[in-house]
Design a protein around this motif. Structure first.
Motif, mmCIF file in Angstrom:
data_model
loop_
_atom_site.group_PDB
_atom_site.id
_atom_site.type_symbol
_atom_site.label_atom_id
_atom_site.label_comp_id
_atom_site.label_asym_id
_atom_site.label_seq_id
_atom_site.Cartn_x
_atom_site.Cartn_y
_atom_site.Cartn_z
ATOM 1 N N ALA A 85 -1.141 -2.717 -7.058
ATOM 2 C CA ALA A 85 -2.181 -1.797 -6.577
ATOM 3 C C ALA A 85 -2.801 -2.320 -5.285
ATOM 4 O O ALA A 85 -3.080 -1.547 -4.358
ATOM 5 N N ASP A 86 -3.009 -3.631 -5.215
ATOM 6 C CA ASP A 86 -3.627 -4.229 -4.030
ATOM 7 C C ASP A 86 -2.693 -4.201 -2.821
ATOM 8 O O ASP A 86 -3.137 -4.360 -1.678
ATOM 9 N N ILE B 100 -0.740 -1.642 -1.863
ATOM 10 C CA ILE B 100 -0.491 -0.310 -1.299
ATOM 11 C C ILE B 100 -1.406 -0.060 -0.103
ATOM 12 O O ILE B 100 -2.639 -0.090 -0.239
ATOM 13 N N PRO B 101 -0.849 0.225 1.073
ATOM 14 C CA PRO B 101 -1.683 0.500 2.246
ATOM 15 C C PRO B 101 -2.182 1.941 2.303
ATOM 16 O O PRO B 101 -3.079 2.242 3.084
ATOM 17 N N LEU B 102 -1.612 2.826 1.487
ATOM 18 C CA LEU B 102 -2.024 4.230 1.494
ATOM 19 C C LEU B 102 -3.263 4.386 0.618
ATOM 20 O O LEU B 102 -3.228 4.064 -0.572
ATOM 21 N N PRO B 103 -4.388 4.867 1.182
ATOM 22 C CA PRO B 103 -5.616 4.975 0.398
ATOM 23 C C PRO B 103 -5.578 6.124 -0.600
ATOM 24 O O PRO B 103 -4.787 7.051 -0.473
ATOM 25 N N GLY B 104 -6.459 6.044 -1.594
ATOM 26 C CA GLY B 104 -6.570 7.101 -2.587
ATOM 27 C C GLY B 104 -6.036 6.659 -3.937
ATOM 28 O O GLY B 104 -4.973 6.041 -4.032
ATOM 29 N N GLU B 105 -6.776 6.995 -5.000
ATOM 30 C CA GLU B 105 -6.349 6.635 -6.349
ATOM 31 C C GLU B 105 -5.024 7.297 -6.708
ATOM 32 O O GLU B 105 -4.223 6.760 -7.476
ATOM 33 N N HIS B 106 -4.792 8.495 -6.163
ATOM 34 C CA HIS B 106 -3.551 9.193 -6.495
ATOM 35 C C HIS B 106 -2.327 8.440 -6.008
ATOM 36 O O HIS B 106 -1.247 8.563 -6.583
ATOM 37 N N LEU C 276 6.015 -2.197 -0.986
ATOM 38 C CA LEU C 276 4.784 -1.400 -1.055
ATOM 39 C C LEU C 276 3.875 -1.691 0.138
ATOM 40 O O LEU C 276 3.266 -0.779 0.705
ATOM 41 N N LYS C 277 3.775 -2.965 0.516
ATOM 42 C CA LYS C 277 2.912 -3.329 1.645
ATOM 43 C C LYS C 277 3.368 -2.666 2.942
ATOM 44 O O LYS C 277 2.550 -2.347 3.813
#
Length: 430
Positions: A231-232, A234-240, A270-271
């Motif tokens: 989770a940490d 992921i550079p794309l913001p948003g809970e979705h 993911l990063k």
């Protein structure tokens, strides 16, 4: 035959006259004439209402980090048609587009005029041919519309992925979540593992039923099912996006024996994931602009939640353009209260909602806001105050126009009109 790239694009543009048809017959026939390139490829097939593109981008980035040659097929494009077909996140070249259009144009002479393949059918086979010629190890394969009768559904994937189910494209896919789920679940193949992040109980019941009937092992990804270390990353913001990432990881786990991927490769993949136009923050000319292609109620709800959680400046400006066939009243109800200033604009589409009507409705929803209907996006951008936090949303077409105006894709020719299509009245989903 076409000799240059503009001629190839014109040929593709002219195919829009044939509309969009639901059914696999044309695509199967055209693929067979091309030598069935799909039989030389491996796929992860992705369907769903929202989050398809982001999930595809995550899968592509992770498998590329694992050392695979990965093809990526998505739609619509933001600016250039070439965005739709990529290998290693590099767009197909203009030269390759010309060559493949030439080849497929010749194959199309085998069809009666009234049965001629549509734009999306031809582009689907074009992508298959391109990926097969370049010996892709894996193709991340996004559906166009629906799934069951979508042109992309001629493939047999390693895994089928359904992001979520929400109301969108009801005029073609059905008016209920159950009907839409039935169409999306059409990508599930007998005995092929599937994964979904659908949490609507009625829709999930349909997906589970179809998976059971086809003896396809089904993984259901629950909300909050993503380990913190991922989770940490992921550079794309948003809970979705965490939900999308959890779904991508579920698909990777399903294929771990066939295509092993390490934990470090997942983390780095993911990063490094990029997916323009989805909660994308751009800083330019003293302004912070948040771009998001949310265009239905579910997507706009996710956008609103992300803004309230991650972006809380004092002054917000909203630039809003929506297609008329969307639930634009509900979209205005969700977004208008967030802004002090609202500029409504036309979407670059013949299906655009009237900016004046949007403005009237936004004033009703948020009487304290300054609301102005503009004749163009450029006009709205000129009127936004420097230093304000500006959100531009309501349509991916509008986001694409913004990125073009901001010079985000330098040298790319604007080919957004190729996104326009309509379904023939006789072509119903049944």
């Amino acid at each position: 035959m076409v000799a240059k790239y503009p001629e190839a694009i014109r040929f593709l543009y002219d195919l829009r006259l044939f509309g969009a048809k639901f059914g696999l017959e044309n695509t199967l026939q055209l693929a067979a004439l091309a030598g069935n390139p799909q039989e030389r490829l491996r796929f992860i097939h992705v369907a769903g209402t929202n989050g398809k593109g982001s999930t595809c981008a995550m899968l592509e980035s992770i498998y590329r980090e694992a050392g695979l040659r990965v093809g990526l097929f998505t739609s619509p494009h933001l600016v250039s048609f070439r965005e739709r077909i990529q290998i290693g996140r590099k767009w197909i070249s203009e030269k390759e587009v010309v060559r493949l259009v030439d080849k497929l144009q010749l194959l199309m002479t085998n069809f009666m005029k009234e049965q001629r393949p549509t734009f999306f059918e031809l582009v689907t086979v074009m992508a298959l041919e391109f990926f097969a010629e370049h010996a892709c190890d894996l193709v991340i394969w996004e559906t166009g519309l629906g799934g069951r009768l979508d042109a992309t559904n001629i493939v047999t994937p390693l895994a089928s992925v359904i992001t979520n189910i929400a109301l969108d494209h009801q005029q073609w896919l059905g008016d209920t979540l159950e009907q839409i789920a039935f169409e999306k679940a059409g990508i599930i193949k007998p005995g092929i593992p599937a994964a979904t992040a659908t949490d609507e109980s009625a829709a999930l019941a349909v997906i589970k039923k179809i998976a059971a009937e086809r003896k396809a092992p089904l993984t259901v990804v629950a909300k909050g099912n993503l380990p913190p270390e991922f989770a940490d990353a992921i550079p794309l913001p948003g809970e979705h996006q965490k939900r999308n990432a959890a779904l991508a990881l579920a698909a990777i786990k399903l294929l771990q024996k066939e295509i092993p991927v390490s934990k470090s490769q997942i983390t780095v993949g993911l990063k490094n994931v990029q997916w323009p136009g989805r909660l994308q923050l751009v800083e330019t000319d003293g302004r912070k602009i948040l771009l998001d292609g949310a265009h239905n109620v579910a997507g706009v709800t996710a956008l609103r939640d992300a803004i309230e959680k991650n972006f809380r400046p004092d002054k917000k400006t909203l630039i809003l353009g929506i297609l008329d066939d969307k639930d634009w009243r509900r979209i205005c109800e969700l977004l208008a209260p967030l802004a002090g200033d609202i500029f409504t604009v036309p979407v670059p589409s013949n299906r655009t909602a009237n900016p004046e009507e949007l403005a009237v409705f936004c004033r009703t929803v948020n009487p304290s806001a300054g609301v102005i209907a503009c004749g163009s996006l450029a006009e709205a951008l000129e009127n936004t105050a420097l230093g304000n936090f500006t959100v531009i949303t309501g349509s991916l077409y509008l986001v694409g126009e913004t990125l073009e105006l901001l010079g985000w894709f330098p040298g790319a020719k604007s080919e957004r009109e190729l996104n326009e299509w309509s379904v023939k009245p006789s072509a119903t989903v049944g």
